[in-house]
Design a protein around this motif. Structure first.
Motif, PDB file in Angstrom:
ATOM      1  N   MET A  44     106.120  98.947   9.277  1.00 60.37           N
ATOM      2  CA  MET A  44     105.730 100.157   9.668  1.00 60.37           C
ATOM      3  C   MET A  44     104.727 100.881   8.919  1.00 60.37           C
ATOM      4  SD  MET A  44     106.884 101.244  12.724  1.00 60.37           S
ATOM      5  CE  MET A  44     106.176  99.440  13.125  1.00 60.37           C
ATOM      6  N   GLN A  45     104.877 100.510   7.549  1.00 58.59           N
ATOM      7  CA  GLN A  45     104.221 101.148   6.513  1.00 58.59           C
ATOM      8  C   GLN A  45     102.558 100.649   6.429  1.00 58.59           C
ATOM      9  OE1 GLN A  45     106.058 100.625   2.657  1.00 58.59           O
ATOM     10  NE2 GLN A  45     107.547 102.240   3.054  1.00 58.59           N
ATOM     11  N   GLU A  46     102.490  99.170   6.814  1.00 57.26           N
ATOM     12  CA  GLU A  46     101.463  98.688   7.011  1.00 57.26           C
ATOM     13  C   GLU A  46     100.595  99.032   8.137  1.00 57.26           C
ATOM     14  OE1 GLU A  46     101.532  94.565   6.598  1.00 57.26           O
ATOM     15  OE2 GLU A  46     102.337  94.453   4.604  1.00 57.26           O
ATOM     16  N   THR A  47     101.486  99.003   9.272  1.00 56.70           N
ATOM     17  CA  THR A  47     100.661  99.851  10.741  1.00 56.70           C
ATOM     18  C   THR A  47     100.262 100.916  10.370  1.00 56.70           C
ATOM     19  OG1 THR A  47     102.582  98.450  11.634  1.00 56.70           O
ATOM     20  CG2 THR A  47     101.241 100.165  12.991  1.00 56.70           C
ATOM     21  N   SER A  48     100.893 102.126   9.847  1.00 59.97           N
ATOM     22  CA  SER A  48     100.353 103.226   9.606  1.00 59.97           C
ATOM     23  C   SER A  48      98.924 103.377   8.903  1.00 59.97           C
ATOM     24  CB  SER A  48     101.378 104.258   8.896  1.00 59.97           C
ATOM     25  OG  SER A  48     101.331 103.691   7.470  1.00 59.97           O
ATOM     26  N   SER A  49      98.627 102.428   8.101  1.00 64.06           N
ATOM     27  CA  SER A  49      97.217 102.490   7.393  1.00 64.06           C
ATOM     28  C   SER A  49      96.130 101.445   8.217  1.00 64.06           C
ATOM     29  CB  SER A  49      97.423 102.073   6.088  1.00 64.06           C
ATOM     30  OG  SER A  49      98.370 100.666   5.832  1.00 64.06           O
ATOM     31  N   PRO A  80      95.372  99.874  11.723  1.00 65.92           N
ATOM     32  CA  PRO A  80      96.019  99.939  13.365  1.00 65.92           C
ATOM     33  C   PRO A  80      96.044  98.316  13.643  1.00 65.92           C
ATOM     34  CG  PRO A  80      94.046 101.339  12.730  1.00 65.92           C
ATOM     35  CD  PRO A  80      94.319 100.673  11.361  1.00 65.92           C
ATOM     36  N   ARG A  81      96.621  98.240  14.734  1.00 68.86           N
ATOM     37  CA  ARG A  81      96.813  96.875  15.427  1.00 68.86           C
ATOM     38  C   ARG A  81      95.466  96.289  15.691  1.00 68.86           C
ATOM     39  NH1 ARG A  81     100.176  99.099  20.695  1.00 68.86           N
ATOM     40  NH2 ARG A  81      98.299  99.706  22.021  1.00 68.86           N
ATOM     41  N   GLN A  82      95.241  94.693  15.978  1.00 67.76           N
ATOM     42  CA  GLN A  82      94.076  94.344  16.085  1.00 67.76           C
ATOM     43  C   GLN A  82      93.673  94.617  17.515  1.00 67.76           C
ATOM     44  OE1 GLN A  82      94.352  90.252  15.427  1.00 67.76           O
ATOM     45  NE2 GLN A  82      95.257  90.552  13.147  1.00 67.76           N
ATOM     46  N   PRO A  83      92.270  94.600  17.792  1.00 71.26           N
ATOM     47  CA  PRO A  83      91.862  95.014  19.299  1.00 71.26           C
ATOM     48  C   PRO A  83      92.325  94.216  20.303  1.00 71.26           C
ATOM     49  CG  PRO A  83      89.913  94.927  17.619  1.00 71.26           C
ATOM     50  CD  PRO A  83      91.242  94.080  16.864  1.00 71.26           C
ATOM     51  N   TRP A  84      92.583  92.886  19.918  1.00 75.84           N
ATOM     52  CA  TRP A  84      93.145  92.174  21.231  1.00 75.84           C
ATOM     53  C   TRP A  84      94.437  92.603  21.645  1.00 75.84           C
ATOM     54  CZ3 TRP A  84      97.628  89.236  20.989  1.00 75.84           C
ATOM     55  CH2 TRP A  84      98.267  88.953  19.670  1.00 75.84           C
ATOM     56  N   VAL A  85      95.220  93.402  20.862  1.00 69.82           N
ATOM     57  CA  VAL A  85      96.464  93.578  21.301  1.00 69.82           C
ATOM     58  C   VAL A  85      96.399  94.899  22.212  1.00 69.82           C
ATOM     59  CG1 VAL A  85      98.782  94.499  20.390  1.00 69.82           C
ATOM     60  CG2 VAL A  85      97.332  92.885  19.205  1.00 69.82           C
ATOM     61  N   ASP A 136      99.227 104.561  24.326  1.00 69.48           N
ATOM     62  CA  ASP A 136      98.262 103.277  23.723  1.00 69.48           C
ATOM     63  C   ASP A 136      98.785 102.082  24.166  1.00 69.48           C
ATOM     64  OD1 ASP A 136     100.712 103.537  22.251  1.00 69.48           O
ATOM     65  OD2 ASP A 136      99.634 103.625  20.456  1.00 69.48           O
ATOM     66  N   GLY A 137      99.907 101.936  24.944  1.00 68.02           N
ATOM     67  CA  GLY A 137     100.440 100.526  25.203  1.00 68.02           C
ATOM     68  C   GLY A 137     101.405 100.239  24.301  1.00 68.02           C
TER      69      GLY A 137
END
Length: 540
Positions: free
Chosen positions: A137-142, A144-149, A281-282
């Motif tokens: 979660m800490q990495e996700t906050s900085s 964002p998820r990849q465009p294909w997701v 956002d899915g």
């Protein structure tokens, strides 16, 4: 910790071994323990501090005493804060508040967490532990998820404050929704809440105990922290922490004793809540009360398969619809088990009614009433999603009078609404089957008592017949048995006179009192004769 690597193929997914985090050396009140030791965990790239079970022997006695006093003070502060929280406190659970860690930091559980990222062409599935998910979660906050997701499904088995806090910081979960996650009664009714950030649903899931597959260790671990999540602030202020745990243990003992008494002919159904967060956002977040993801395994399998509706549509609301459909499918299995049980009891009652069968029917009827009351709100929830989703989403808009009338689209897509209609029909059929089974159970109970009354009446009738038959004989025998000096009937006559008087009386009384039975036998013979005659006519 490094983020789980994304996958190149549509069927590949990452699986990580469980590495449960050690206890945190920092108390929620901010008292850092002086003795720390760095140990390497099961992961490859992370080292975290871990508190030893006993202080190092080389510390001076003064420091040892100081550390022990700090622990005791911190423990008493936390207990007093939890036990004396006043009514009218700030509603909701906001991890950003300064006292949130002190209030909910003790709610710790080893969770099973699955994170599935998928689209129409690719899929990635990762399984994490508590600390790994917090780092993720800490990495996700900085990052964002990849465009294909297109859709991210976070499936959490178990309730732990560190996991929910990290997730709330990233996705801005509403405090009122988090309060339902922590404080709602385990069997609170299913409901839907609309917020500006997300859609929140709390659903009661019914599944057979054999399919729940909850280990005793998990149950014991859950019971250890059960008083904290289920008690509201208003009730916790009346007792201290030890009294709350003692009362909870007493209730569990009573429930266990009652379950043991009902265990003979009872259908074991596991009823547990599942919380669902749906974002625009899915992103879909599901939280289960126990560290077990066996229930959602069929949906995970569909996500991993390439040509399924979930994958081809890449629609997060369709994933929510699939979860609702899974709940109704599990309810269908429960109904099937109850149908088999009621057929078994019906066969036993038709063969030979007994009070033991009535006892089993009483237990079954009580369970059916409970399931009926817990499943009925789910029908209202699904109907509300179908009918009022767009209207409720539009009501969240805070537009001024000069702004144009902009209609906010609902959280559920049109395709998901089409499939929700089928789910609504299924839950309606489940409820109707519950009513049918409950009605059959009541009829069987009435039939049992009616048959018992009928048998009692038959016994009394047989006794009456015996009395009617032998009473005239007793009168005649009493007359001829009188001890007089001279009786013409006995001095000049033989015992033939007794039978000459008794037999005509029997010939008159017996047909009079047995006429209904003789008539019923005659009707039975006529019915059998007509049935055989009709069979012969069909054969000929």
């Amino acid at each position: 910790m490094s983020r789980p690597s994304s996958l190149d193929g549509p069927y590949k997914f990452d699986e990580q071994m469980f590495s449960f985090p050690p206890a945190s050396p920092t108390h929620p009140f901010g008292h850092n323990l002086p003795e720390l030791q760095l140990t390497r965990t099961h992961t490859k790239t992370t080292t975290r501090p871990q508190t030893p079970r006993s202080p190092p022997p080389f510390l001076p006695p003064k420091d040892l005493f100081r550390a022990a006093v700090r622990r005791v003070i911190a423990l008493h502060r936390g207990t007093r804060f939890i036990a004396t929280r006043n009514a009218g406190a700030e509603p909701g659970v906001d991890p950003r508040r300064a006292n949130a860690d002190a209030e909910y930091g003790e709610i710790q559980q080893k969770c099973i967490i699955e994170v599935a990222d998928y689209s129409a062409v690719r899929c990635s599935l990762s399984r994490m532990t508590n600390q790994e998910f917090v780092d993720f979660m800490q990495e996700t906050s900085s990052n964002p998820r990849q465009p294909w997701v297109k859709v991210r499904w976070i499936n959490i088995g178990g309730i732990s404050y560190d996991v929910i806090k990290a997730m709330s910081m990233v996705y801005d979960l509403h405090p009122l929704a988090l309060e339902d996650v922590f404080h709602a009664h385990p069997r609170a009714r299913s409901k839907t809440d609309y917020y500006a950030q997300h859609l929140f649903m709390r659903i009661l899931c019914h599944e057979l105990e054999s399919s729940a597959q909850q280990s005793p260790d998990d149950q014991n671990h859950l019971d250890e922290f059960l008083p904290l999540p289920v008690h509201s602030p208003r009730t916790r202020r009346l007792f201290d922490l030890e009294e709350i745990r003692a009362a909870s243990a007493q209730r569990r003992m009573q429930a266990a004793a009652l379950a043991a008494l009902k265990a003979d002919e009872r259908v074991n159904v596991h009823v547990a809540p599942m919380c669902i967060f749906l974002f625009r956002d899915g992103t879909v977040i599901t939280i289960h009360s126990t560290p077990n993801l066996a229930m959602t395994q069929p949906i995970t399998t569909r996500v991993l398969q390439f040509k399924t509706i979930l994958r081809t549509s890449a629609d997060a609301s369709l994933l929510v619809q699939s979860l609702l459909g899974l709940v109704t499918d599990e309810a269908f299995e429960v109904i099937t088990a109850y149908q088999e049980k009621i057929k078994k009891l019906e066969r036993i009652i038709l063969a030979k009614p007994s009070i033991e069968t009535v006892r089993n029917l009483h237990i079954l009827s009580a369970d059916l009433m409970l399931h009926r009351r817990t499943l009925a709100p789910l029908k209202t929830l699904i109907y509300g999603l179908r009918r009022y989703d767009a209207d409720r989403a539009a009501a969240l808009l805070d537009l001024d009078n000069s702004a144009e009338d902009v209609r906010e689209p609902g959280y559920m897509s049109r395709r998901s609404l089409i499939y929700l209609a089928d789910v609504h029909d299924q839950i309606e059929q489940v409820l109707s089957q519950l009513d049918v089974i409950a009605g059959i159970g009541e009829n069987l109970v009435d039939y049992t008592f009616n048959m018992t009354s009928y048998e009692l009446n038959e016994v009394m009738r047989r006794l009456m017949l015996v009395t009617v038959i032998f009473l005239p004989l007793t009168v005649v025998a009493g007359y001829f048995g009188m001890n007089f000096t001279f009786m013409w009937s006995t001095s000049t006559q033989s015992d033939a006179l007794y039978w000459a008087v008794a037999l005509p009386i029997l010939a008159v009384l017996v047909p009079i009192f047995t006429a209904p039975d003789l008539q019923r036998i005659r009707h039975e013979i006529q019915k059998r004769f007509l049935a055989r005659k009709a069979e012969k006519a069909l054969r000929g």
